[in-house]
Design a protein around this motif. Structure first.
Motif, PDB file in Angstrom:
ATOM      1  N   ILE A  34       2.381   2.705  -3.374  1.00 51.95           N
ATOM      2  CA  ILE A  34       1.567   3.457  -4.338  1.00 51.95           C
ATOM      3  C   ILE A  34       2.104   4.873  -4.541  1.00 51.95           C
ATOM      4  CG2 ILE A  34      -0.760   4.458  -4.656  1.00 51.95           C
ATOM      5  CD1 ILE A  34      -1.851   1.940  -3.274  1.00 51.95           C
ATOM      6  N   TYR A  35       2.814   5.393  -3.544  1.00 58.37           N
ATOM      7  CA  TYR A  35       3.274   6.788  -3.633  1.00 58.37           C
ATOM      8  C   TYR A  35       4.188   7.021  -4.832  1.00 58.37           C
ATOM      9  CZ  TYR A  35       8.244   6.461  -2.405  1.00 58.37           C
ATOM     10  OH  TYR A  35       9.590   6.234  -2.451  1.00 58.37           O
ATOM     11  N   ASP A  36       4.828   5.966  -5.292  1.00 58.52           N
ATOM     12  CA  ASP A  36       5.914   6.155  -6.245  1.00 58.52           C
ATOM     13  C   ASP A  36       5.491   6.239  -7.705  1.00 58.52           C
ATOM     14  OD1 ASP A  36       8.684   6.309  -6.914  1.00 58.52           O
ATOM     15  OD2 ASP A  36       8.561   4.235  -7.609  1.00 58.52           O
ATOM     16  N   LYS A  37       4.328   5.697  -8.052  1.00 61.03           N
ATOM     17  CA  LYS A  37       3.939   5.653  -9.468  1.00 61.03           C
ATOM     18  C   LYS A  37       2.509   6.127  -9.672  1.00 61.03           C
ATOM     19  CE  LYS A  37       4.790   1.981 -12.032  1.00 61.03           C
ATOM     20  NZ  LYS A  37       4.417   0.594 -12.072  1.00 61.03           N
ATOM     21  N   ASP A  38       2.193   6.498 -10.925  1.00 62.53           N
ATOM     22  CA  ASP A  38       0.829   6.951 -11.205  1.00 62.53           C
ATOM     23  C   ASP A  38      -0.118   5.776 -11.415  1.00 62.53           C
ATOM     24  OD1 ASP A  38       1.509   9.548 -10.980  1.00 62.53           O
ATOM     25  OD2 ASP A  38       1.957   9.813 -13.098  1.00 62.53           O
ATOM     26  N   PHE A  54      -6.993  -2.018   0.338  1.00 62.97           N
ATOM     27  CA  PHE A  54      -6.416  -2.654  -0.855  1.00 62.97           C
ATOM     28  C   PHE A  54      -7.540  -3.084  -1.807  1.00 62.97           C
ATOM     29  CE2 PHE A  54      -2.678  -5.711  -2.031  1.00 62.97           C
ATOM     30  CZ  PHE A  54      -2.513  -5.004  -3.209  1.00 62.97           C
ATOM     31  N   LEU A 114      -6.366   6.777  -0.725  1.00 61.49           N
ATOM     32  CA  LEU A 114      -5.037   7.396  -0.690  1.00 61.49           C
ATOM     33  C   LEU A 114      -4.844   8.195   0.605  1.00 61.49           C
ATOM     34  CD1 LEU A 114      -4.859   8.648  -4.394  1.00 61.49           C
ATOM     35  CD2 LEU A 114      -3.610   6.726  -3.419  1.00 61.49           C
ATOM     36  N   LYS A 158      -1.484  13.028  -4.787  1.00 62.37           N
ATOM     37  CA  LYS A 158      -2.287  12.202  -5.716  1.00 62.37           C
ATOM     38  C   LYS A 158      -3.777  12.377  -5.421  1.00 62.37           C
ATOM     39  CE  LYS A 158       1.025   8.451  -6.261  1.00 62.37           C
ATOM     40  NZ  LYS A 158       1.237   8.085  -7.644  1.00 62.37           N
ATOM     41  N   ILE A 183      -4.068   5.824   3.440  1.00 63.11           N
ATOM     42  CA  ILE A 183      -2.676   5.345   3.412  1.00 63.11           C
ATOM     43  C   ILE A 183      -1.740   6.455   3.911  1.00 63.11           C
ATOM     44  CG2 ILE A 183      -0.808   4.477   1.948  1.00 63.11           C
ATOM     45  CD1 ILE A 183      -3.047   3.375   0.067  1.00 63.11           C
ATOM     46  N   GLN A 242       3.432  12.660  -1.451  1.00 69.39           N
ATOM     47  CA  GLN A 242       2.991  12.112  -2.746  1.00 69.39           C
ATOM     48  C   GLN A 242       1.562  11.577  -2.672  1.00 69.39           C
ATOM     49  OE1 GLN A 242       4.315  12.373  -5.627  1.00 69.39           O
ATOM     50  NE2 GLN A 242       6.276  13.217  -4.985  1.00 69.39           N
ATOM     51  N   MET A 243       1.241  10.917  -1.557  1.00 70.61           N
ATOM     52  CA  MET A 243      -0.112  10.365  -1.397  1.00 70.61           C
ATOM     53  C   MET A 243      -1.148  11.478  -1.364  1.00 70.61           C
ATOM     54  SD  MET A 243      -0.255   7.116  -1.291  1.00 70.61           S
ATOM     55  CE  MET A 243       0.722   5.692  -0.937  1.00 70.61           C
ATOM     56  N   LEU A 300       0.835  -1.207   0.000  1.00 69.69           N
ATOM     57  CA  LEU A 300       0.000   0.000   0.000  1.00 69.69           C
ATOM     58  C   LEU A 300       0.871   1.260   0.000  1.00 69.69           C
ATOM     59  CD1 LEU A 300      -2.890  -1.038   2.428  1.00 69.69           C
ATOM     60  CD2 LEU A 300      -3.027  -0.740  -0.029  1.00 69.69           C
ATOM     61  N   ARG A 301       1.953   1.218   0.759  1.00 66.83           N
ATOM     62  CA  ARG A 301       2.853   2.402   0.773  1.00 66.83           C
ATOM     63  C   ARG A 301       3.491   2.629  -0.592  1.00 66.83           C
ATOM     64  NH1 ARG A 301       7.160   1.136   4.911  1.00 66.83           N
ATOM     65  NH2 ARG A 301       8.218   2.801   3.812  1.00 66.83           N
ATOM     66  N   GLU A 305       6.743  10.198   1.108  1.00 65.46           N
ATOM     67  CA  GLU A 305       5.631   9.277   0.805  1.00 65.46           C
ATOM     68  C   GLU A 305       4.287   9.941   1.086  1.00 65.46           C
ATOM     69  OE1 GLU A 305       7.805   5.251   2.304  1.00 65.46           O
ATOM     70  OE2 GLU A 305       5.676   5.384   2.732  1.00 65.46           O
ATOM     71  N   LEU A 310      -0.187   4.847   7.060  1.00 62.49           N
ATOM     72  CA  LEU A 310       0.926   3.962   6.717  1.00 62.49           C
ATOM     73  C   LEU A 310       2.209   4.678   6.298  1.00 62.49           C
ATOM     74  CD1 LEU A 310      -0.821   1.124   4.647  1.00 62.49           C
ATOM     75  CD2 LEU A 310      -0.276   1.118   7.066  1.00 62.49           C
ATOM     76  N   SER A 311       2.076   5.813   5.664  1.00 59.94           N
ATOM     77  CA  SER A 311       3.270   6.454   5.101  1.00 59.94           C
ATOM     78  C   SER A 311       4.347   6.647   6.168  1.00 59.94           C
ATOM     79  CB  SER A 311       2.907   7.800   4.484  1.00 59.94           C
ATOM     80  OG  SER A 311       2.099   7.572   3.363  1.00 59.94           O
ATOM     81  N   LEU A 354      -9.328  -0.420  -3.917  1.00 61.76           N
ATOM     82  CA  LEU A 354      -8.619   0.112  -5.088  1.00 61.76           C
ATOM     83  C   LEU A 354      -9.053  -0.553  -6.399  1.00 61.76           C
ATOM     84  CD1 LEU A 354      -5.017   0.317  -3.609  1.00 61.76           C
ATOM     85  CD2 LEU A 354      -6.564   2.210  -4.026  1.00 61.76           C
TER      86      LEU A 354
END
Lengths: 267, 357
Positions: free
Chosen positions: A51-55, B118, B131, B151, B134, B147-148, A48-49, B144, B138-139, B121
């Motif tokens: 996910i931050y890295d990609k679109d 999960f 998002l 998004k 998370i 970015q979440m 789950l973490r 991180e 979790l981040s 999604l």
């Protein structure tokens, strides 16, 4: 030499395909790789973490498909959403300028379609969708051994709802190097003209190449319900793979099993 | 919903207040910032489905509508049964399913919550609340988390773009169930930008954007005004503080407004000015836990609840969550607050204990 089965290819995570093609992994993909070696709640946390890295969520959905998806509905959603993401990635200019990235995307899309086809094939009312995919994909050539893929379609030929829509010349153009290919052709020739000379000759060659096959096929209960991920030509593993692919067809075509039994005892 | 985020009673009538809170606990608890709108809930999904159906129905009269509502809400399954008659598309069904799963995630903990997130999604391409979950839970690194939130914000921004442009005389975006996740996505991102050290230049922009968000729902049921008040206090933008204080007259007894206003008056007008005295008096009357926690030489416990009661210790914890000035007060400010606090207690004791005696 061991070969990967179609189902073996389908179980390879996208990150591993990237590594096969020597493409770099992102930080998120490294996290998913770490998740694969972890236990307890850590794998879920990592995925789950990541996910931050990609679109896109291709790697995460694939992980879900392999580890959590319980119903066909969930599996289909994972694959269909991934295919949608893969299509939109193909539009990306950077990817369009990178041949290896393109190859990766097209191969991954192909495997996703094959995977969907395999799931649709198990749902009677959706089998026509599987056939639609196969019609298109029987023509393609990818990293995967397409000879084997065409043999798989030949095995399923007697079960197809619209067999007339398949390019039989293409399917029959497969060489006859392994038992996987020859058993498929033997059954096809038998469905067309019964125990013709051609059918007999191909079946005899099959029996010599892999004599283990009839022992599994003839006992319905021994036919595997799951595909192996790899096999070795001429060995028991190949016989199990053939039985998995062809069991239903051999038992469906009238007289085929009896012919196989008779041919086995005469050789 | 009119009393959302507003203090409704006087601290001095403590006994009556508590009694009344017990009677109306839910109504009042919901009527606080960080309330039912800050996180997805299962009731939100039911309301979403009802609004989906009612948009497609042409009721001739209010009676018609009420009759229909009675039928639809008769039991837990009736909404879904009724919904089938409207033939939602596969995408719409999946979206309802997503909202159900994500609301379960917010209600769960640990591995079970992660599994729900999960799974959610799979059912949408706009997983804003997933998002945000998370990011919050979790981040591990600020990158991180950033970015979440980004998004979630980007999805919300794109999907709400057309809707934001549509004319609306009385916008109430937080109460619109389709729109609410977009509000959450935006508000969470801008609030995060106020805290992050990754991009300090964005602070002013975030404040402006949060201020703009109030226009999308002038009732501000989520309480963005309190965050803004405290940010402006920290940045010493006193005109803005005055403006937002005037914009929400119903909050004139709210300690989340009163303490920053009192400190601002102290800084600009001095402790003897009547405005300073008036604000700090009202502030103390409405929440005594804030100075108590400020004087404690320990870290204030984090605000973990999604709701709080007015005048409570949780309200004070929430105050310290959004306020920086009262944590790091100058010595003279601290002395002034302490002195005023003691004076207040003394006066209270005289006034009320004498009466009792």
């Amino acid at each position: 030499m061991k070969k990967t089965t179609l189902h073996g290819w389908l179980s390879i995570p996208p990150m591993d395909l990237r590594q096969i093609l020597k493409l770099p992994l992102g930080k998120g993909q490294e996290m998913i790789k770490e998740a694969m070696d972890s236990k307890g709640k850590k794998p879920l946390e990592l995925v789950l973490r990541s996910i931050y890295d990609k679109d896109d969520l291709i790697d995460q959905r694939f992980y879900y498909l392999q580890n959590f998806a319980k119903s066909n509905e969930e599996k289909i959603l994972c694959l269909q959403n991934n295919i949608a993401d893969l299509y939109s990635m193909e539009e990306n200019e950077e990817i369009q300028n990178n041949e290896v990235e393109q190859k990766y995307l097209s191969f991954l899309s192909y495997l996703h379609f094959c995977h969907l086809g395999e799931i649709f094939w198990t749902i009677p009312e959706m089998q026509y969708l599987a056939e639609n995919y196969w019609k298109v994909y029987q023509q393609e050539n990818h990293l995967i051994d397409m000879v084997d893929f065409r043999a798989i379609l030949l095995y399923r030929y007697p079960l197809l709802n619209h067999p007339q829509e398949f390019d039989m010349d293409q399917l029959l153009s497969t060489p006859e190097d392994t038992a996987l290919q020859t058993y498929a052709k033997a059954l096809y020739y038998f469905t067309q003209n019964g125990a013709s000379d051609r059918a007999k000759s191909v079946l005899n060659r099959s029996l010599k190449r892999n004599p283990h096959v009839p022992f599994i096929l003839l006992q319905k209960k021994r036919i595997p319900k799951k595909s192996p991920t790899e096999f070795e030509p001429g060995q028991q593993s190949e016989a199990e793979y053939i039985a998995f692919l062809a069991g239903e067809s051999w038992w469906t075509v009238e007289g085929a099993i009896h012919w196989l039994k008779k041919s086995m005892s005469s050789t | 919903m009119k009393e959302i985020g507003k203090v409704v009673t006087d601290w001095r009538h403590g006994y009556e207040i508590i009694k009344s809170f017990q009677d109306h606990r839910y109504a009042i608890a919901f009527a606080t910032p960080h309330s039912m709108m800050s996180e997805p809930r299962i009731a939100e999904v039911s309301n979403l489905k009802i609004s989906f159906m009612s948009e497609r129905l042409n009721h001739n009269s209010e009676e018609d509508f009420n009759e229909w509502m009675k039928k639809v809400t008769a039991n837990s399954d009736s909404i879904d049964l009724e919904l089938q008659k409207f033939h939602p598309t596969e995408k719409e069904k999946n979206y309802f399913h997503y909202r159900e799963i994500i609301s379960k995630a917010y209600k769960s903990n640990g591995i079970s919550a992660m599994k729900y997130v999960f799974k959610s999604l799979l059912y949408t391409d706009e997983p804003i609340d997933a998002l945000l979950w998370i990011a919050k839970n979790l981040s591990k690194t600020e990158e991180e988390e950033y970015q979440m939130y980004w998004k979630a914000f980007a999805i919300a921004n794109v999907l709400s773009e057309e809707y934001d442009k549509s004319p609306d005389d009385d916008p109430k975006r937080w109460t619109e169930h389709w729109y609410r996740p977009y509000m959450r996505g935006k508000a969470s991102y801008f609030t995060f930008l106020l805290e992050t050290t990754l991009d300090e230049n964005k602070e002013q922009e975030a404040i402006q954007k949060l201020h703009d968000m109030i226009k999308l729902d002038p009732d501000d049921p989520i309480g963005l005004r309190f965050i803004l008040m405290n940010q402006w206090s920290h940045l010493e933008q006193y005109d803005q503080m005055e403006a937002i204080y005037k914009q929400f007259p119903a909050d004139h007894k709210n300690p989340l407004f009163l303490y920053p206003m009192a400190l601002m008056k102290y800084k600009t007008l001095g402790e003897n000015h009547p405005d300073t005295a008036s604000f700090i008096q009202k502030a103390l009357e409405n929440n005594l836990f804030i100075p108590v926690l400020a004087f404690k030489n320990i870290d204030v416990p984090p605000f973990e609840s999604s709701t709080y009661l007015p005048h409570s210790e949780e309200e004070a914890q929430y105050f310290f969550e959004i306020n920086l000035d009262f944590v790091y007060m100058e010595e003279d400010q601290s002395n002034w607050l302490y002195k005023t606090f003691l004076q207040f207690i003394e006066n209270f004791h005289k006034q009320h204990m004498d009466i009792q005696v």
